[in-house]
Design a protein around this motif. Structure first.
Motif, PDB file in Angstrom:
ATOM      1  N   ASN A  14       0.798  -1.229   0.000  1.00 33.86           N
ATOM      2  CA  ASN A  14       0.000   0.000   0.000  1.00 33.86           C
ATOM      3  C   ASN A  14       0.828   1.275   0.000  1.00 33.86           C
ATOM      4  N   LYS A  15       2.167   1.124   0.000  1.00 30.50           N
ATOM      5  CA  LYS A  15       3.033   2.301  -0.068  1.00 30.50           C
ATOM      6  C   LYS A  15       4.248   2.005  -0.921  1.00 30.50           C
ATOM      7  N   ASN A  18       8.845   5.861  -1.588  1.00 34.04           N
ATOM      8  CA  ASN A  18       8.814   7.298  -1.326  1.00 34.04           C
ATOM      9  C   ASN A  18       7.701   7.685  -0.359  1.00 34.04           C
ATOM     10  N   GLY A  19       6.964   6.686   0.141  1.00 35.72           N
ATOM     11  CA  GLY A  19       5.912   6.944   1.104  1.00 35.72           C
ATOM     12  C   GLY A  19       4.552   7.227   0.512  1.00 35.72           C
ATOM     13  N   LYS A  20       4.475   7.363  -0.796  1.00 36.78           N
ATOM     14  CA  LYS A  20       3.187   7.637  -1.431  1.00 36.78           C
ATOM     15  C   LYS A  20       2.303   6.393  -1.404  1.00 36.78           C
ATOM     16  N   ILE A  21       1.000   6.610  -1.254  1.00 36.93           N
ATOM     17  CA  ILE A  21       0.053   5.501  -1.251  1.00 36.93           C
ATOM     18  C   ILE A  21      -0.009   4.887  -2.643  1.00 36.93           C
ATOM     19  N   THR A  22       0.050   3.587  -2.682  1.00 34.69           N
ATOM     20  CA  THR A  22      -0.106   2.855  -3.934  1.00 34.69           C
ATOM     21  C   THR A  22      -1.023   1.671  -3.661  1.00 34.69           C
ATOM     22  N   THR A  54      -5.436  -2.438  -0.716  1.00 33.66           N
ATOM     23  CA  THR A  54      -5.548  -0.998  -0.930  1.00 33.66           C
ATOM     24  C   THR A  54      -5.701  -0.719  -2.409  1.00 33.66           C
ATOM     25  N   ASP A  56      -5.359   1.966  -5.274  1.00 36.65           N
ATOM     26  CA  ASP A  56      -4.666   3.231  -5.521  1.00 36.65           C
ATOM     27  C   ASP A  56      -5.712   4.339  -5.672  1.00 36.65           C
ATOM     28  N   GLY A 106       1.600  -1.236  -6.765  1.00 32.28           N
ATOM     29  CA  GLY A 106       1.762  -2.156  -5.651  1.00 32.28           C
ATOM     30  C   GLY A 106       2.448  -3.466  -5.990  1.00 32.28           C
ATOM     31  N   TRP A 109       6.195  -4.065  -5.591  1.00 35.47           N
ATOM     32  CA  TRP A 109       6.835  -4.018  -4.281  1.00 35.47           C
ATOM     33  C   TRP A 109       6.724  -5.318  -3.497  1.00 35.47           C
ATOM     34  N   MET A 174       7.807   6.086  -7.974  1.00 30.56           N
ATOM     35  CA  MET A 174       6.900   5.103  -7.375  1.00 30.56           C
ATOM     36  C   MET A 174       7.354   3.671  -7.608  1.00 30.56           C
TER      37      MET A 174
END
Length: 236
Positions: A14-15, A18-22, A54, A56, A106, A109, A174
């Motif tokens: 879910n991240k 870089n900390g952005k939500i994905t 999650t 996006d 997502g 990762w 991302m």
């Protein structure tokens, strides 16, 4: 005719780094989900962690509101299934006729190093069953091998989200790497169409699509591979 069964593998990430939500890109799930289920296919949904995935948030913005997304946002049963995914570890490939991976950032990762995902992809592909991925989901193939121990993508035509689309979308921060580059480094015959337009390719039982707009065409190729006939519109 016996009901065909397809395993959908979603991301639990879910991240991004870089900390952005994905997470999962909604159209890439919804378009094939309805295409297959409306044609009598039984779908099982799993993810590495199980439970809620999650979506996006960008994929729910008005500019990405495809008909399938509009439909799923009104579909309480389907939305509940995204909150109650099964654990990937519990899936048995023998129970399914095909496997499908929708994209979003997502999957880059948490799927490339996932041993169960790797085993499933090897089992489906090496047994000749339809193995389908779209957009960023082909990242899951990074460590998958064929029956000879070579990268599964080596020498095969495959499409995925392109470098030019990643750059144009300002999303290079991302991803852990550029997906197109990775697939080429693994020996894939990377093929693509114009940025953002539908493009999909099939090489044997390996089916892949370039971007969110390609998800429906990937779904249609899966149906055809399963022997389910529907009208196929012309794609770019």
């Amino acid at each position: 005719m016996q009901t065909k069964k397809v395993l959908f593998v979603l991301t639990s990430a879910n991240k991004a780094a870089n900390g952005k939500i994905t997470g999962q890109w909604m159209e890439e799930f919804a378009a094939p989900y309805y295409l297959l289920s409306d044609n009598g296919v039984d779908i099982t949904i799993a993810s590495p962690k199980g439970g809620a995935i999650t979506v996006d948030p960008l994929s729910l913005q008005p500019q990405f509101m495809a008909p399938s997304v509009e439909r799923i946002l009104e579909d309480k049963v389907a939305l509940n299934r995204l909150q109650t995914t099964l654990k990937l570890e519990d899936m048995n490939d023998a129970d399914y006729d095909a496997i499908y991976y929708p994209g979003g950032h997502g999957p880059m990762w948490d799927l490339p190093q996932n041993e169960k995902s790797i085993a499933l992809l090897e089992a489906f592909h090496n047994s000749g069953r339809p193995t389908a991925l779209v957009c960023h989901a082909p990242a899951a193939l990074e460590n998958v091998k064929d029956v000879n121990g070579q990268p599964l993508v080596k020498g095969k035509k495959i499409s995925a989200f392109t470098n030019s689309e990643e750059i144009a979308g300002n999303t290079t921060d991302m991803v852990p790497y550029m997906l197109e580059d990775m697939l080429i480094e693994k020996g894939a015959d990377f093929v693509k169409g114009p940025d953002w337009l539908p493009f999909s390719v099939q090489d044997g039982n390996l089916i892949s699509g370039q971007n969110p707009a390609s998800a429906e065409f990937v779904g249609r190729k899966v149906l055809a591979a399963l022997g389910i006939d529907i009208a196929t519109p012309q794609e770019a």
